[in-house]
Design a protein around this motif. Structure first.
Motif, PDB file in Angstrom:
ATOM      1  N   LEU A 340       0.842  -1.193   0.000  1.00 22.33           N
ATOM      2  CA  LEU A 340       0.000   0.000   0.000  1.00 22.33           C
ATOM      3  C   LEU A 340       0.874   1.239   0.000  1.00 22.33           C
ATOM      4  CD1 LEU A 340      -2.993   0.885   0.219  1.00 22.33           C
ATOM      5  CD2 LEU A 340      -2.671   0.990   2.701  1.00 22.33           C
ATOM      6  N   GLU A 341       0.608   2.129  -0.911  1.00 26.14           N
ATOM      7  CA  GLU A 341       1.350   3.385  -0.976  1.00 26.14           C
ATOM      8  C   GLU A 341       0.418   4.527  -0.601  1.00 26.14           C
ATOM      9  OE1 GLU A 341       2.930   3.638  -4.931  1.00 26.14           O
ATOM     10  OE2 GLU A 341       3.513   1.528  -4.929  1.00 26.14           O
ATOM     11  N   LYS A 342       0.915   5.754  -0.749  1.00 24.57           N
ATOM     12  CA  LYS A 342       0.101   6.913  -0.408  1.00 24.57           C
ATOM     13  C   LYS A 342      -1.016   7.076  -1.426  1.00 24.57           C
ATOM     14  CE  LYS A 342       0.314  11.845   0.654  1.00 24.57           C
ATOM     15  NZ  LYS A 342       1.164  13.058   0.742  1.00 24.57           N
ATOM     16  N   GLN A 343      -2.222   7.229  -0.912  1.00 27.91           N
ATOM     17  CA  GLN A 343      -3.394   7.408  -1.771  1.00 27.91           C
ATOM     18  C   GLN A 343      -3.634   8.894  -1.986  1.00 27.91           C
ATOM     19  OE1 GLN A 343      -6.683   4.540  -1.586  1.00 27.91           O
ATOM     20  NE2 GLN A 343      -7.957   6.230  -0.845  1.00 27.91           N
ATOM     21  N   VAL A 347      -5.089   8.662  -7.448  1.00 27.84           N
ATOM     22  CA  VAL A 347      -4.643   7.287  -7.227  1.00 27.84           C
ATOM     23  C   VAL A 347      -5.395   6.707  -6.032  1.00 27.84           C
ATOM     24  CG1 VAL A 347      -2.698   5.780  -6.701  1.00 27.84           C
ATOM     25  CG2 VAL A 347      -2.330   7.831  -8.068  1.00 27.84           C
ATOM     26  N   VAL A 348      -5.977   5.514  -6.227  1.00 28.47           N
ATOM     27  CA  VAL A 348      -6.636   4.839  -5.110  1.00 28.47           C
ATOM     28  C   VAL A 348      -6.135   3.404  -5.017  1.00 28.47           C
ATOM     29  CG1 VAL A 348      -8.726   6.244  -5.102  1.00 28.47           C
ATOM     30  CG2 VAL A 348      -8.614   4.234  -6.570  1.00 28.47           C
ATOM     31  N   PHE A 349      -6.119   2.887  -3.787  1.00 20.41           N
ATOM     32  CA  PHE A 349      -5.756   1.495  -3.537  1.00 20.41           C
ATOM     33  C   PHE A 349      -6.971   0.811  -2.937  1.00 20.41           C
ATOM     34  CE2 PHE A 349      -1.849   3.811  -3.673  1.00 20.41           C
ATOM     35  CZ  PHE A 349      -0.955   2.959  -4.291  1.00 20.41           C
ATOM     36  N   TRP A 409     -15.369   4.840  -6.481  1.00 20.74           N
ATOM     37  CA  TRP A 409     -14.476   6.008  -6.523  1.00 20.74           C
ATOM     38  C   TRP A 409     -15.169   7.149  -7.258  1.00 20.74           C
ATOM     39  CZ3 TRP A 409      -9.533   6.260 -10.032  1.00 20.74           C
ATOM     40  CH2 TRP A 409      -8.749   7.393  -9.693  1.00 20.74           C
ATOM     41  N   ALA A 415     -12.309   8.216  -2.745  1.00 26.52           N
ATOM     42  CA  ALA A 415     -12.651   6.797  -2.810  1.00 26.52           C
ATOM     43  C   ALA A 415     -13.762   6.500  -1.800  1.00 26.52           C
ATOM     44  CB  ALA A 415     -11.425   5.942  -2.513  1.00 26.52           C
ATOM     45  N   LYS A 420     -11.979  -0.070   0.906  1.00 31.45           N
ATOM     46  CA  LYS A 420     -10.611   0.270   1.304  1.00 31.45           C
ATOM     47  C   LYS A 420      -9.811  -0.987   1.661  1.00 31.45           C
ATOM     48  CE  LYS A 420     -11.327   0.955   6.269  1.00 31.45           C
ATOM     49  NZ  LYS A 420     -11.242   1.917   7.378  1.00 31.45           N
ATOM     50  N   LYS A 430      -4.387  -1.217  -7.571  1.00 29.44           N
ATOM     51  CA  LYS A 430      -4.118   0.217  -7.653  1.00 29.44           C
ATOM     52  C   LYS A 430      -4.754   0.743  -8.939  1.00 29.44           C
ATOM     53  CE  LYS A 430      -0.210   3.432  -8.236  1.00 29.44           C
ATOM     54  NZ  LYS A 430       1.273   3.525  -8.372  1.00 29.44           N
ATOM     55  N   THR A 432      -5.184   4.218 -11.234  1.00 36.13           N
ATOM     56  CA  THR A 432      -4.631   5.553 -11.435  1.00 36.13           C
ATOM     57  C   THR A 432      -5.376   6.247 -12.576  1.00 36.13           C
ATOM     58  OG1 THR A 432      -2.446   4.742 -10.797  1.00 36.13           O
ATOM     59  CG2 THR A 432      -2.541   6.908 -11.903  1.00 36.13           C
TER      60      THR A 432
END
Length: 435
Positions: A340-343, A347-349, A409, A415, A420, A430, A432
């Protein structure tokens, strides 16, 4: 006349000498003389002739004459037959305006498909005077009195400095043949009435009337250039580009005096004509708008939002599991990731197992709601848009990514909490939004 014409081309229009030129040739005096002058000046020309079938055998005779001229000169000729009366009826135009639209649409198409650089038309000084008087009679501003432009995008008019009498004298001295259009003598058309009944009286009152008019019109053109330069400088300060739209401070507009003149100058190129409505927009409630055929001017709190009216991209699109989906109205990239990176907004995870593919991309609809990420409970999209301070135009452009009719989203905004990534997540996807 030819030495004067050649000198004018060398000084004012040298760019024509190296270009492919399409000359609009009706077969009448003006266009035939222009053809002879261009050929004598070794310009690279072809002829384009419109047969509107408005004068029966006479129209066909014009076509035959132009074809023969092209053959005599060894140059290419393009001919198009139009049903101008039918087009005028369907478009609710006068026959003259319909013919003009059809003519220039065809010319533009020839330029694109045949590789020509410019269209040459045979408008001359008397045409410019007649246009001035027509516009004056109808009511106009300085731009309408500034005359026919010598160069207007791909349309060039090399005969504007020359009078009809000069053109006629050249044709007679060189033994040039041309076709007479019988409709030109009829005074049922405004231009012909001005040409035959008003202009001769003006020239009789003052022998140098036409030359004096050209001098005056040159001054008007220079004054108009000053106005346009000022307006362009003002636009660069007031018109703030924002996501393809233009944002303009109402407070800054209201400081301009005279306000009516400035509103006209700033917005006339966008097709607006109801100037009282445009002015009233400054003091209207948010959400009010004025619409032209091409643009929309929207009041949004302390600003006006100017946007181009385009065919709205709408519908429902299926979004499959992998790859960059360029066939969608917006560009999305879906990929499986391990961590998981910064949302962010673009960009959504998401928990892949909570999604049912294919996902659906659609426009927002009244009554839509979602569970904003990071919040408890649901929220109507209309309330979310209000909190986000979205104007009407931005709402129209908003896309939703959905799974089983549930919003996953609000693309580019927020989101949904229900999808989540959490401690139980085994697969992360992910998504984008690409620019």
């Amino acid at each position: 006349m030819f030495p004067k014409f050649k000198a004018y081309i060398n000084k004012e229009m040298p760019f024509l000498k190296e270009k492919k030129l399409l000359l609009a040739c009706s077969g009448g005096l003006d266009s035939i003389v222009l053809t002879h002058l261009c050929k004598a000046a070794n310009l690279n020309i072809a002829l384009a002739h419109c047969n509107f079938k408005l004068r029966g055998d006479e129209s066909d005779g014009d076509e035959t004459f132009v074809r023969q001229l092209a053959s005599d000169f060894g140059i290419e000729v393009f001919v198009m037959l139009f049903e101008a009366e039918k087009y005028a009826e369907t478009q609710r135009l006068s026959v003259q305006m319909a013919a003009r639209e059809l003519r220039y649409q065809w010319f533009s198409g020839l330029i694109k498909t045949k590789g020509y650089d410019y269209i040459l038309t045979a408008h001359h000084a008397d045409d410019s005077l007649e246009t001035f008087l027509i516009n004056l009679s109808r009511g106009t501003g300085i731009e309408g009195l500034s005359g026919i432009p010598e160069v207007n995008e791909h349309v060039v008019r090399p005969l504007l400095p020359f009078s009809r009498s000069e053109i006629l004298a050249y044709a007679e001295s060189k033994g040039v043949d041309w076709r007479e259009d019988s409709s030109n003598v009829s005074t049922k058309y405004l231009r012909n009435k001005i040409r035959h009944q008003i202009v001769p009286v003006l020239k009789e009152l003052h022998p140098t009337f036409l030359q004096n008019f050209l001098t005056t019109q040159n001054h008007l053109q220079q004054s108009n250039d000053l106005v346009l330069n000022h307006l362009n400088e003002l636009k660069s300060k007031l018109f703030e580009q924002r996501d393809g739209d233009i944002k303009i401070s109402i407070a800054a507009l209201e400081q301009l005096q005279p306000l009516d003149a400035y509103l006209y100058g700033l917005f006339k190129d966008y097709g607006f004509t109801e100037w009282n409505d445009v002015k009233d927009l400054l003091s209207s409630m948010s959400g009010k708008q004025v619409v032209s055929k091409t643009h929309r001017l929207l009041k949004d709190r302390d600003f006006l939002i100017l946007s181009e009216i385009k065919n709205k991209v709408s519908g429902t699109y299926l979004v499959h599991i992998d790859g960059t989906l360029s066939e969608l109205p917006i560009k999305l990239k879906l990929e499986n990731v391990e961590t998981l990176e910064k949302q962010g907004r673009n960009v959504v995870f998401l928990d892949k197992e909570k999604l049912n593919f294919p996902l659906v991309l659609r426009n927002w609809e009244k009554g839509d709601y979602f569970y904003p990420f990071g919040m408890q409970g649901k929220k109507k999209l209309s309330k979310f848009f209000k909190d986000e301070k979205l104007d009407v135009i931005s709402k129209d452009k908003q896309w939703l990514l959905c799974s089983d009719n549930k919003i996953v989203w609000v693309v580019g905004k927020r989101a949904d909490e229900r999808f989540k990534v959490d401690d139980s997540t085994r697969e992360i996807i992910k998504i984008t939004q690409l620019t």
